[in-house]
Design an enzyme around this catalytic site. Structure first.
Site, mmCIF file in Angstrom:
data_model
loop_
_atom_site.group_PDB
_atom_site.id
_atom_site.type_symbol
_atom_site.label_atom_id
_atom_site.label_comp_id
_atom_site.label_asym_id
_atom_site.label_seq_id
_atom_site.Cartn_x
_atom_site.Cartn_y
_atom_site.Cartn_z
ATOM 1 N N ASP A 319 6.605 1.422 -1.399
ATOM 2 C CA ASP A 319 7.179 1.910 0.105
ATOM 3 C C ASP A 319 6.109 3.711 -0.372
ATOM 4 O O ASP A 319 6.893 4.078 -1.131
ATOM 5 C CB ASP A 319 8.715 2.847 -1.532
ATOM 6 C CG ASP A 319 8.043 2.996 -3.022
ATOM 7 O OD1 ASP A 319 7.056 3.144 -3.404
ATOM 8 O OD2 ASP A 319 8.726 4.396 -3.965
ATOM 9 N N GLU A 503 -3.220 10.399 -7.300
ATOM 10 C CA GLU A 503 -2.139 9.395 -7.835
ATOM 11 C C GLU A 503 -3.289 8.435 -6.271
ATOM 12 O O GLU A 503 -2.876 7.268 -6.587
ATOM 13 C CB GLU A 503 -1.051 10.143 -6.835
ATOM 14 C CG GLU A 503 0.066 8.514 -6.679
ATOM 15 C CD GLU A 503 1.166 9.208 -5.962
ATOM 16 O OE1 GLU A 503 2.162 8.094 -6.057
ATOM 17 O OE2 GLU A 503 1.033 10.340 -5.200
#
EC number: 3.2.1.28
Length: 570
Positions: A319, A503
């Site tokens: 996403d 991340e």
């Protein structure tokens, strides 16, 4: 003003107050019986339903830089009473919405910034992070959106204060590498608990994540635990593996060719495959304003359709990405639910193979044969419908246009990862990935620059691991080495400069965190930690493990990936 497409959530407060009050009582008892998934509890409601117009108004007022902040806030008293007070006060002169929120809610605390000891190697830094990232939520506040879990767990880090489904497998790889098998066992137990409690593993342990799952890695988690505990782990979690499979396949028995139901799809030739799906079609509470803005940018599409496709993309883990969009520069053209993803179906093939192995371990040969047959049928469907013969790589199937999509993404490596690819096709995928996705800092997610975080130039740790292990499964060691070495160099350079793991990474160079997406770059970071430890052991001799990336590139990978026992290379 509340958008028409979400007005039903607001009207729900007025129409079913008594029912909602009952739900709140159920929710209160839920937190007290969190360790007993067999107790008959209703699904707790997410904050946008509990708080109706108050939730909408707070999010639209943008009181907090991150929409997740209020979604994670804990009401200090019965939400119905807070909502009643809000209705009475909001039109009064001098009403201060921020003050009202501060009085009636406990906001999530900002995590203390972790300052690692000076001079740590990469491995030492990661080993030191495991306790920092460990959480325990056996007991939670009565109206908290956080769902309790019986055992401790490791969170990704940054704004992510809860456990996430597919992130956790790659985190668990690192925990195992660090010798923390107790934590691996605890996390598998938590996911087993969630399956028993909710019928599936939600996106994360928040009420607003219950309407969807994420890439199904539970089979891989159980297989990982079985490396340490043997077949006992497979036998212990066989019931939960079966329940997860039932969740993904719900409704398949009634489907006719050309029909879809929630997460399952039957193509015109009778082939059964799966897609991502969210049971709700409203804005995501954690990204409320962003989703409403996306819908407003495309008034020609039904709002509920866009909301569901946004939510379903969140279920995919990607996403967002051009992979799900008709126009890569326009998020409102997203149509996740009309796309059959190659990675999802590879993972469900693995689930079927693990079910076969677990059934055999439990002595049920008939069930083992049944699941093997399902896996074989899925493998044939993947080869038939998810292979782009013109381009020479695995890709997603477009239900809207009834054809294979042309875009190359890192998801093309998943059939190799689960040993479901034909050998000649694996070689073509390796060549395509090397030519189009491999960059100086690792494997790009796609070759499209859309501004979304699951597109170029970003590279993500889980996809690097899937690629490296999948390529090794088929003897593509040179390409696997390129992916491994380049990504590790990127991680090391970033760590040397910033003393953290992040991340995602910009793979167009080395030493830079990735960008794009709905929130700032997060550090921590669970799955990067896990993949980094695994990759360090790939490039260093087993008899002489390394604590940081060597200054000299090795000639070859020193270890081979752990083959999945239930699948064989074609």
């Amino acid at each position: 003003m509340i958008p028409p497409e979400i007005r039903r959530s607001v009207l729900l407060q007025k129409a079913i107050k008594l029912a909602l009050a009952g739900t709140l009582l159920t929710f209160a008892s839920f937190s007290a019986t969190a360790a007993d998934p067999s107790s008959d509890t209703e699904t707790p409601q997410p904050p946008d339903i509990l708080l109706g117009p108050l939730f909408n108004d707070v999010q639209n007022a943008k009181l907090f830089p991150d929409q997740k902040t209020f979604a994670d806030a804990i009401p200090n008293s019965d939400p119905l009473m807070i909502l009643a007070d809000y209705r009475m006060q909001r039109n009064q002169s001098g009403f201060d919405l921020r003050h009202f929120v501060d009085v009636n809610f406990t906001l999530p605390k900002a995590g203390e910034k972790y300052v690692p000891p000076a001079g740590q190697s990469l491995r030492e830094h990661i080993d030191g992070l495991w306790p920092v990232l460990t959480r325990s939520t056996k007991n939670v506040e009565k109206w908290d959106s956080l769902l309790p879990l019986p055992e401790s767990y490791v969170v990704p880090g940054g704004r992510f204060r809860e456990i996430y489904y597919w992130d956790s497998y790659f985190t668990m790889l690192g925990l195992a590498e660090s010798g923390h098998w107790d934590k691996v066992a605890d996390m598998v137990a938590n996911f087993g608990y969630e399956i028993d409690a909710w019928g599936h593993i939600p996106n994360g342990n928040r009420t607003y994540y219950l309407s969807r799952s994420q890439p199904p890695f539970f089979a891989f988690m159980v297989e990982l635990l079985a490396q340490h505990e043997g077949d006992d782990a497979l036998k212990e979690y066989l019931p939960q593996l079966q329940k997860e499979y039932a969740y993904w396949m719900e409704g398949v028995e009634t489907l006719q060719p050309g029909q879809q139901n929630q997460r399952v799809v039957k193509l015109e030739d009778g082939s059964v495959l799966n897609r991502y799906w969210d049971d709700r079609d409203t804005p995501r509470p954690e990204s409320w304003v962003e989703d409403i803005a996306t819908v407003k940018s495309n008034p020609n599409r039904p709002a509920t359709e866009i909301y569901r496709d946004l939510r379903s993309a969140a279920a995919s883990g990607w996403d967002f990405s051009s992979r799900w969009m008709d126009n890569p520069q326009q998020l409102s053209t997203i149509r996740t639910t009309t796309i059959v993803p190659v990675d999802l179906n590879a993972l469900l093939y693995q689930l079927e193979k693990t079910l076969a192995r677990a059934s055999a371990a439990a002595g049920d040969r008939a069930k083992a044969s049944h699941y093997d047959a399902l896996a074989n049928a899925r493998q044939k469907a993947i080869e038939m419908h998810l292979w782009n013969n013109k381009e020479g790589w695995y890709a997603d199937y477009d239900l809207k246009n009834n054809k294979i999509r042309d875009q190359l993404t890192a998801a093309a490596l998943f059939p190799l990862y689960v040993n479901a690819a034909a050998k000649d096709r694996a070689a073509k995928v390796a060549a395509a990935a090397q030519a189009h996705l491999l960059q100086p800092g690792g494997l790009a997610t796609t070759s499209v620059k859309s501004g979304q975080q699951w597109d170029a130039p970003n590279g993500w740790a889980p996809l690097q691991w899937v690629a490296a292990e999948g390529l090794q499964n088929y003897g593509q060691d040179d390409v696997a080495m390129e992916v491994t070495w380049r990504f590790l160099t990127n991680v090391q350079h970033t760590y040397d400069r910033e003393k953290k793991l992040v991340e995602k990474y910009d793979v167009s160079s080395t030493g830079t965190g990735g960008g794009g997406g709905e929130y700032p770059l997060q550090d921590g970071f669970g799955w990067t930690n896990g993949v980094t430890l695994k990759m360090l052991d790939l490039i260093c001799p087993q008899e002489k493990p390394c604590d940081s990336v060597p200054s000299t590139r090795p000639a070859s990978l020193s270890a081979t990936p752990t083959k999945t026992p239930s699948a064989a290379t074609q």
